[in-house]
Design a protein around this motif. Structure first.
Motif, PDB file in Angstrom:
ATOM      1  N   HIS A   6       0.828  -1.212   0.000  1.00  0.00           N
ATOM      2  CA  HIS A   6       0.000   0.000   0.000  1.00  0.00           C
ATOM      3  C   HIS A   6       0.862   1.261   0.000  1.00  0.00           C
ATOM      4  O   HIS A   6       0.569   2.230  -0.709  1.00  0.00           O
ATOM      5  N   ASP A  66      -6.443  -0.876   7.397  1.00  0.00           N
ATOM      6  CA  ASP A  66      -6.233  -2.245   7.898  1.00  0.00           C
ATOM      7  C   ASP A  66      -5.753  -2.241   9.342  1.00  0.00           C
ATOM      8  O   ASP A  66      -5.936  -3.206  10.075  1.00  0.00           O
ATOM      9  N   HIS A  76     -13.444  -2.916   2.308  1.00  0.00           N
ATOM     10  CA  HIS A  76     -12.253  -3.228   1.498  1.00  0.00           C
ATOM     11  C   HIS A  76     -12.595  -4.243   0.413  1.00  0.00           C
ATOM     12  O   HIS A  76     -11.711  -4.676  -0.318  1.00  0.00           O
ATOM     13  N   HIS A 151      -5.857   3.442  -0.056  1.00  0.00           N
ATOM     14  CA  HIS A 151      -5.929   2.053   0.405  1.00  0.00           C
ATOM     15  C   HIS A 151      -7.128   1.322  -0.221  1.00  0.00           C
ATOM     16  O   HIS A 151      -6.998   0.209  -0.735  1.00  0.00           O
ATOM     17  N   ASP A 155      -7.167  -1.752  -2.931  1.00  0.00           N
ATOM     18  CA  ASP A 155      -7.827  -3.031  -2.631  1.00  0.00           C
ATOM     19  C   ASP A 155      -8.829  -3.441  -3.724  1.00  0.00           C
ATOM     20  O   ASP A 155      -9.023  -4.628  -3.975  1.00  0.00           O
ATOM     21  N   HIS A 161     -10.433  -9.599  -3.672  1.00  0.00           N
ATOM     22  CA  HIS A 161     -11.333  -8.693  -2.938  1.00  0.00           C
ATOM     23  C   HIS A 161     -12.668  -8.508  -3.660  1.00  0.00           C
ATOM     24  O   HIS A 161     -13.584  -7.899  -3.115  1.00  0.00           O
TER      25      HIS A 161
END
Ligand SMILES: [Zn+2]
Length: 307
Positions: A6, A66, A76, A151, A155, A161
């Motif tokens: 990230h 996170d 996410h 972030h 994701d 995801h």
């Protein structure tokens, strides 16, 4: 994605921010008009300069969702399924949308990543306006949130995801179809983390004295390198109007889902190969960087426009 991945992607988004506006296209895929690219590029120059004076915040902010916020299960992810994956999918559909003529179904309880991005983007645009009005927020607050937002966008580019088949089967999920082993999720993110950390160390994106950092290139490393001149053409930026942000993020998630189907074929989803992942990892990282920049630009453009 893991911590340094990230941090790495947010840093690369700042690095490529201004130059990648030359590739700015509309959501249809055609190159944006030169007058639009010129205008957006002017804003990108300012935003890049401002973000650059707060780079020390990236390490914490891009990892905070996170590490501090813990909203992984809600924001996410955006777990999608296709009609051919489960014969009972219809009983579990929360939303459906089309991208490129294909219908994607979001499973019940499968998260709301595009909505979080939209929410944070609107909040950021409001903060910029309020700052101009009464100086209530500092540029440090604003930059922190830009990095934090990166972030969720990163994701969205992770195939696992956006695929319900990455979940553990349960009675709340479709049953008549194949899931893939949950071990792949952690394994793939680790391959990216170990592959990108040596680059981040060399480029001083993360401090060299960090314990436990992998400084040796892995097989994955060459696919994750991004240098401005040779790689700017790989970074696809999209001109997104603020009221199209949810749709744009759904499209990003749909592309990730397509990649997940390539990595984990519907008929035999555990048939995973590292070579296949290596082949698509450069595109995944390029799209992560490009989509972070696209959302940042949409906010910056909007912050100076009336709704
Ligand atoms: Zn996350």
């Amino acid at each position: 994605m893991k911590h340094y991945t990230h941090v790495y992607l947010a840093n690369k988004a700042v690095e490529f921010l201004w130059d990648s506006v030359d590739n700015l296209s509309y959501r249809s895929g055609s190159l944006a008009r030169s007058s639009v690219r010129r205008r957006v590029k002017g804003g990108a120059a300012d935003l890049q300069r401002i973000l650059r004076s707060h780079m020390d915040r990236i390490e914490e902010a891009s990892w905070a969702p996170d590490d501090i916020l813990y909203d992984m299960k809600t924001f996410h992810i955006y777990k999608l399924m296709m009609a051919n994956e489960f014969t009972d999918y219809r009983d579990f559909v929360a939303e459906e949308f089309k991208v490129g003529g294909k219908t994607y179904y979001k499973v019940n309880g499968g998260g709301g990543l595009p909505y979080k991005v939209d929410h944070l983007a609107r909040l950021l645009a409001d903060m910029v306006k309020l700052r101009a009005y009464n100086d209530i927020f500092t540029m440090e607050h604003i930059c922190y949130l830009f990095f934090l937002l990166s972030h969720y966008i990163a994701d969205a580019n992770v195939p696992m995801h956006t695929d319900v088949r990455d979940d553990k089967p349960s009675r709340k999920k479709p049953q008549n179809g194949n899931y893939y082993s949950t071990k792949w999720h952690g394994k793939i993110e680790k391959l990216w983390e170990k592959g990108s950390t040596p680059i981040a160390l060399r480029e001083n994106i993360i401090p060299s004295e960090r314990k436990g950092c992998n400084s040796v290139d892995t097989n994955m490393t060459p696919f994750l390198k991004f240098y401005l001149k040779p790689n700017v053409k790989d970074i696809h930026t999209t001109y997104v109007k603020p009221n199209q942000l949810i749709k744009y993020m759904q499209t990003v998630c749909a592309h990730s889902k397509d990649r997940s189907v390539i990595l984990f074929p519907v008929s035999n989803p555990d048939n995973f190969s590292e070579a296949k992942l290596e082949g698509m990892s450069h595109d995944i990282f390029a799209d992560a960087i490009g989509s972070i920049i696209s959302v940042w630009l949409a906010i910056w453009d909007h912050a100076f426009a009336d709704d």
